[in-house]
Design a protein around this motif. Structure first.
Motif: not given
Length: 644
Positions: A493-498, A568-578, A635-644
């Motif tokens: 859901s957070q991903r969709k909001r992003g 592919t872009v890695l962001h540490g332990d967060n989900p990767e962007f593809v 879009h992916h970064l906006q999703w990561l911003y919303h992750l808690k």
């Protein structure tokens, strides 16, 4: 995938072998132990089953009606692997088969004789008996299967985790699912599945024995039943060798067709108009009482009836849940969450209600009319396995229908054993979708051995006790699995909001005019042309983006295969962007200009980590490709911003 997960296979096999040896060499002690174990669990922990099953039902309905229901069990562009008819046939055969044959007449008549409240052998007792039967065989059982199956299907097909129970705990414990905790959970699931299926096999073989006694006068005894288990287990191993599609699928469809044929015969030959009215009233009474029955633990009484019936059923369904849940997950790739829940929850339930009404109410009608004394006596004498055949004797062509019933129980037996061995092999091989044949044969044979030994030691009571004991700890596992599933859905859901909150960068540019772009939209390039486009335009664009991202301290890489490229872009332990583009071949489009003939054409379609996006970028300039990548990356970064 591994052929064997040693930390699961060997502990599970060892515990089963030790239990079987204990039952063989210390039979009297084992019988006493099983009886005491069941009494202790139902008395002290019955409320755990009651609360758990109630939560599973409410949670299933809430998830189906929420926005989460749109999530697909697989990539966004996936489609169901099986059509509805074979899907329904397989989940029905695996989930209920043998039990329906055994209890369809026996349970309503038992509750009619000895209702939990009120006086037995009355019209009110007959009406209440059907409500209780519906309650035990209704949506509560399938809600348990929904939670387990949905968790497995989601994490396996959406996130690429192994098809094992441990995967459902990933949002809670992360990579520790691959350690001792995960091994313990899967071992527990193997044991629960084995004892749950063994219980069904015990019911099935006693009913086959009863049918053979009715037809041919063969003695009803534990020795005969052990021989039958051996023979039918041999048939199950043949089905194992045939594989999922040739074995389980075809047998499941056969089960469904034969079940419908037998059901229609009883419906037409029995009190047809009465059954139609009874079906409607049974459902109404069931809905009226469902809340009370769900949370009834008989706290103000001795709880004897609840312990003997309701808690046994909940333990049985929970012990079956790794088996049925994993099996329906295995055949449900590509369906949405809503399709999965509503299909699993209500499809088999309505068929089960129809089944129980036609058999149960027909038998009760005979009894109330004074012509069903034989049915009543078999149940009163504790010979529940004979109840179905005593009922069929009241209808025309009883010798034929009795043979059909024996055949149907046998094929249900084979289907349950085969699919059970598939599930246990999957668990014991680390989640392999195609576990090795030798392991499936091992579990199929061991399943038959367990059912035979427990029948010899303490009959069905021993099987019931083992089932309830195996289900208790697994109830906690299912609760934790659902919590993990909710967390994962929340991330979706957070991903969709992003995506919604991200700025929409245009891909249009001056490099290609709109007229040229229109020509490209109508073009029908072949696969070679699209692959060349990926190498010459898309891959260089992705490398430019990757180089720039690396300058900012992030890890970006580009891969190029023959007809596919991705960044592919890695962001540490967060989900990767593809972000990737692949050459996807399609058949001739329906909107061809008259006279134009193109058998196949290819599209340069975009895919993300969630699956294909169904749009074509063939002909985009390098700049436009870069802009499209950045649009999705934002879009992916906006999703990561919303992750808690």
């Amino acid at each position: 995938m591994k052929k064997i997960e040693p930390a699961v296979f060997f502990p599970a096999a060892a515990l089963v072998v030790i239990g079987v040896a204990f039952a063989i060499f210390y039979s009297e002690t084992a019988e006493t132990f099983f009886a005491g174990l069941q009494a202790s669990i139902t008395t002290n922990f019955g409320w755990v089953y009651t609360i758990g099953v109630g939560i599973f039902l409410i949670a299933s309905i809430v998830v189906a009606l929420s926005d989460w229901g749109r999530i697909r069990l697989g990539p966004d562009d996936s489609v169901p692997e099986y059509g509805f008819a074979p899907w329904f046939a397989m989940l029905f055969s695996a989930g209920m088969g043998i039990g329906l044959m055994f209890f369809a007449v026996a349970e309503p008549v038992t509750h009619y004789l000895n209702p939990p409240q009120g006086t037995g052998e009355t019209v009110d007792a007959a009406r209440e008996s059907m409500v209780l039967t519906f309650f035990h065989w209704g949506i509560h059982a399938w809600a348990i299967y929904v939670v387990v199956g949905l968790s497995l299907a989601y994490f396996t097909y959406r996130h690429g985790l192994p098809l094992t129970i441990r995967s459902a705990l990933y949002p809670l414990i992360g990579d520790r699912i691959y350690g001792p905790i995960g091994h313990g959970v899967d071992t527990l699931a193997v044991l629960g599945t084995l004892f749950g299926v063994a219980t069904s096999l015990g019911y099935g073989v006693t009913q086959i024995n009863a049918g053979l006694n009715t037809l041919f006068g063969i003695e009803i005894s534990a020795q005969v039943q052990v021989i039958l288990i051996a023979l039918i287990t041999a048939l199950a191993t043949a089905s194992v060798v045939a594989g999922l599609d040739a074995g389980i699928r075809r047998l499941s469809e056969w089960n469904l067709y034969l079940s419908i044929a037998l059901l229609l015969f009883v419906f037409i030959a029995g009190p047809t108009l009465f059954l139609m009215g009874a079906f409607v009233q049974n459902i109404g009474d069931y809905i009226d009482q469902i809340a009370f029955l769900t949370f009834n633990v008989d706290a103000y009484g001795d709880a004897g009836w609840v312990n003997a019936w309701t808690l046994f059923y909940w333990g049985w369904w929970i012990s079956w849940s790794p088996f049925v849940g994993m099996f329906i997950a295995r055949i449900s790739r590509g369906r949405t969450v809503r399709e999965f829940i509503l299909g699993v929850l209500f499809g088999p339930t309505l068929f089960t209600f129809l089944w129980m009404t036609i058999y149960g109410n027909s038998a009760l009608r005979e009894i109330l009319a004074g012509s069903g004394e034989a049915i009543l006596n078999t149940v009163r004498d504790g010979q529940n396995e004979l109840a179905l055949f005593a009922f069929l004797d009241t209808l025309p062509l009883s010798s034929i229908t009795s043979v059909m019933a024996v055949v149907l129980v046998t094929t249900f037996f084979v289907t349950s054993s085969d699919s059970g061995s598939l599930v246990k092999s999957t668990l014991a091989s680390g989640g392999s979708l195609n576990p090795p044949l030798f392991q499936r044969l091992f579990w199929a044979i061991l399943e038959g051995v367990v059912a035979a030994v427990l029948l010899l030691v303490g009959g069905l009571a021993a099987l019931q006790a083992a089932t309830i004991a195996a289900a208790l700890p697994f109830t906690i596992v299912i609760v934790l699995a659902f919590i993990g599933l909710v967390r994962a859905f929340d991330v979706e859901s957070q991903r969709k909001r992003g995506v919604k909150s991200a700025a929409q960068l245009p891909v249009e540019g001056a490099t290609v005019s709109w007229r040229a772009r229109l020509r490209l939209m109508y073009s029908r390039p072949n696969e070679t042309e699209v692959c060349n486009y990926l190498r010459n335009t898309v891959e260089p664009a992705l490398r430019e983006v990757a180089d720039e991202i690396n300058k900012h301290g992030y890890d970006a890489s580009v891969e190029l295969s023959e007809c596919e490229t991705k960044i592919t872009v890695l962001h540490g332990d967060n989900p990767e962007f593809v972000y990737g583009v692949w050459a996807k071949v399609h058949e001739e489009p329906h909107f061809n200009v008259e006279g134009e003939s193109v058998e196949q054409y290819a599209r340069a379609e975009v895919f993300l980590s969630g699956g294909g996006q169904h749009y074509d970028v063939y002909g985009y300039s390098k700049t436009q490709i870069v802009r499209d990548v950045l649009r999705h990356y934002e879009h992916h970064l906006q999703w990561l911003y919303h992750l808690k």
